[in-house]
Design a protein around this motif. Structure first.
Motif, mmCIF file in Angstrom:
data_model
loop_
_atom_site.group_PDB
_atom_site.id
_atom_site.type_symbol
_atom_site.label_atom_id
_atom_site.label_comp_id
_atom_site.label_asym_id
_atom_site.label_seq_id
_atom_site.Cartn_x
_atom_site.Cartn_y
_atom_site.Cartn_z
ATOM 1 N N ASN A 1 0.880 -1.168 0.000
ATOM 2 C CA ASN A 1 0.000 0.000 0.000
ATOM 3 C C ASN A 1 0.922 1.223 0.000
ATOM 4 O O ASN A 1 1.532 1.548 1.009
ATOM 5 C CB ASN A 1 -0.904 -0.003 1.237
ATOM 6 C CG ASN A 1 -1.857 1.162 1.266
ATOM 7 O OD1 ASN A 1 -1.658 2.172 0.593
ATOM 8 N ND2 ASN A 1 -2.909 1.026 2.052
ATOM 9 N N GLN A 2 1.038 1.882 -1.142
ATOM 10 C CA GLN A 2 1.969 2.998 -1.306
ATOM 11 C C GLN A 2 1.662 4.164 -0.367
ATOM 12 O O GLN A 2 2.561 4.899 0.016
ATOM 13 C CB GLN A 2 1.972 3.480 -2.758
ATOM 14 C CG GLN A 2 2.451 2.438 -3.752
ATOM 15 C CD GLN A 2 3.923 2.126 -3.600
ATOM 16 O OE1 GLN A 2 4.742 3.029 -3.470
ATOM 17 N NE2 GLN A 2 4.263 0.848 -3.588
ATOM 18 N N ILE B 1 6.433 3.996 4.491
ATOM 19 C CA ILE B 1 7.209 5.114 5.048
ATOM 20 C C ILE B 1 8.637 5.151 4.499
ATOM 21 O O ILE B 1 9.481 5.866 5.015
ATOM 22 C CB ILE B 1 7.232 5.055 6.586
ATOM 23 C CG1 ILE B 1 7.821 3.731 7.070
ATOM 24 C CG2 ILE B 1 5.845 5.291 7.155
ATOM 25 C CD1 ILE B 1 8.034 3.662 8.570
ATOM 26 N N SER B 2 8.923 4.377 3.464
ATOM 27 C CA SER B 2 10.223 4.368 2.778
ATOM 28 C C SER B 2 11.384 3.969 3.681
ATOM 29 O O SER B 2 12.488 4.462 3.535
ATOM 30 C CB SER B 2 10.519 5.728 2.146
ATOM 31 O OG SER B 2 9.489 6.096 1.275
ATOM 32 N N ASN C 1 9.091 6.601 -6.495
ATOM 33 C CA ASN C 1 8.642 7.449 -5.375
ATOM 34 C C ASN C 1 9.432 7.174 -4.101
ATOM 35 O O ASN C 1 9.062 7.660 -3.036
ATOM 36 C CB ASN C 1 7.156 7.222 -5.082
ATOM 37 C CG ASN C 1 6.266 7.787 -6.150
ATOM 38 O OD1 ASN C 1 6.624 8.736 -6.829
ATOM 39 N ND2 ASN C 1 5.097 7.197 -6.310
ATOM 40 N N HIS C 2 10.476 6.358 -4.204
ATOM 41 C CA HIS C 2 11.281 5.943 -3.058
ATOM 42 C C HIS C 2 10.458 5.153 -2.045
ATOM 43 O O HIS C 2 10.668 5.256 -0.844
ATOM 44 C CB HIS C 2 11.974 7.139 -2.387
ATOM 45 C CG HIS C 2 12.797 7.937 -3.326
ATOM 46 N ND1 HIS C 2 13.972 7.469 -3.865
ATOM 47 C CD2 HIS C 2 12.601 9.170 -3.845
ATOM 48 C CE1 HIS C 2 14.475 8.377 -4.675
ATOM 49 N NE2 HIS C 2 13.660 9.426 -4.686
ATOM 50 N N GLU D 1 7.739 -8.089 8.671
ATOM 51 C CA GLU D 1 8.840 -7.164 8.956
ATOM 52 C C GLU D 1 8.481 -5.696 8.745
ATOM 53 O O GLU D 1 9.141 -4.826 9.290
ATOM 54 C CB GLU D 1 10.054 -7.496 8.083
ATOM 55 C CG GLU D 1 10.742 -8.789 8.448
ATOM 56 C CD GLU D 1 11.473 -8.701 9.761
ATOM 57 O OE1 GLU D 1 12.066 -7.654 10.068
ATOM 58 O OE2 GLU D 1 11.448 -9.699 10.501
ATOM 59 N N CYS D 2 7.462 -5.399 7.978
ATOM 60 C CA CYS D 2 7.116 -4.006 7.664
ATOM 61 C C CYS D 2 6.621 -3.276 8.919
ATOM 62 O O CYS D 2 5.571 -3.626 9.466
ATOM 63 C CB CYS D 2 6.048 -3.950 6.576
ATOM 64 S SG CYS D 2 5.575 -2.267 6.132
ATOM 65 N N PRO D 3 7.347 -2.246 9.377
ATOM 66 C CA PRO D 3 6.938 -1.552 10.597
ATOM 67 C C PRO D 3 5.678 -0.706 10.423
ATOM 68 O O PRO D 3 4.974 -0.445 11.394
ATOM 69 C CB PRO D 3 8.147 -0.674 10.934
ATOM 70 C CG PRO D 3 8.863 -0.486 9.652
ATOM 71 C CD PRO D 3 8.606 -1.720 8.841
#
Length: 150
Positions: free
Chosen positions: A75-76, A80-81, A99-100, A118-120
């Motif tokens: 989900n772009q 939070i890059s 978009n980094h 793992e995605c915070p």
């Protein structure tokens, strides 16, 4: 570099000894020669090299490859890059887009779900395995246990 498993003796390990003896767990890499499990005789090496070449030919002969439906989706808006998932993925599927932000390459994704855990920012979901589905399953599990105990 290739992220292929080694056994305790330093030899490569195949995906499955009986079902996929020339495949690695990483798709598109094939195993042959004497680095497999233990040193082998030359006739075994030749047979395995032919099998690995045949497996590679089945992939190279196709005009396109179909990928599985169980892949991760980013989900772009939530991303939070931080690029934590780029380091965590054992298959190298996540990358940084224009978009980094994190982006999953569908052909590389094996649907293991490591990037999801793992995605915070909780910006990644595994297709067909949404968080609310798991919550419903867990809730139902506890409801069933309460019914059985009564």
């Amino acid at each position: 570099m290739l992220k292929v498993p080694l056994n305790a003796n330093g030899f490569y390990v195949e995906a499955h000894m009986k079902l996929r003896p020339v495949d690695f767990a990483t798709e598109g890499l094939f195993l042959c020669r004497f680095w497999h499990i233990r040193p082998k005789m030359i006739d075994e090496n030749i047979s395995q090299a032919k099998a690995a070449a045949a497996r590679a030919a089945t992939i190279l002969s196709k005009t396109y490859l179909e990928v599985g439906a169980q892949v991760s989706i980013v989900n772009q808006d939530k991303c939070i890059s931080c690029m934590t998932v780029v380091k965590a993925c054992p298959y190298g599927a996540p990358s940084c887009n224009y978009n980094h932000k994190a982006e999953i390459e569908r052909a590389k994704c094996m649907g293991c779900g490591i990037c999801v855990s793992e995605c915070p920012a909780h910006a990644i979901q595994l297709n067909h395995f949404k968080s609310d589905h798991f919550k419903s399953m867990i809730d139902e599990l506890f409801n069933v246990e309460e019914t059985v105990q009564e």
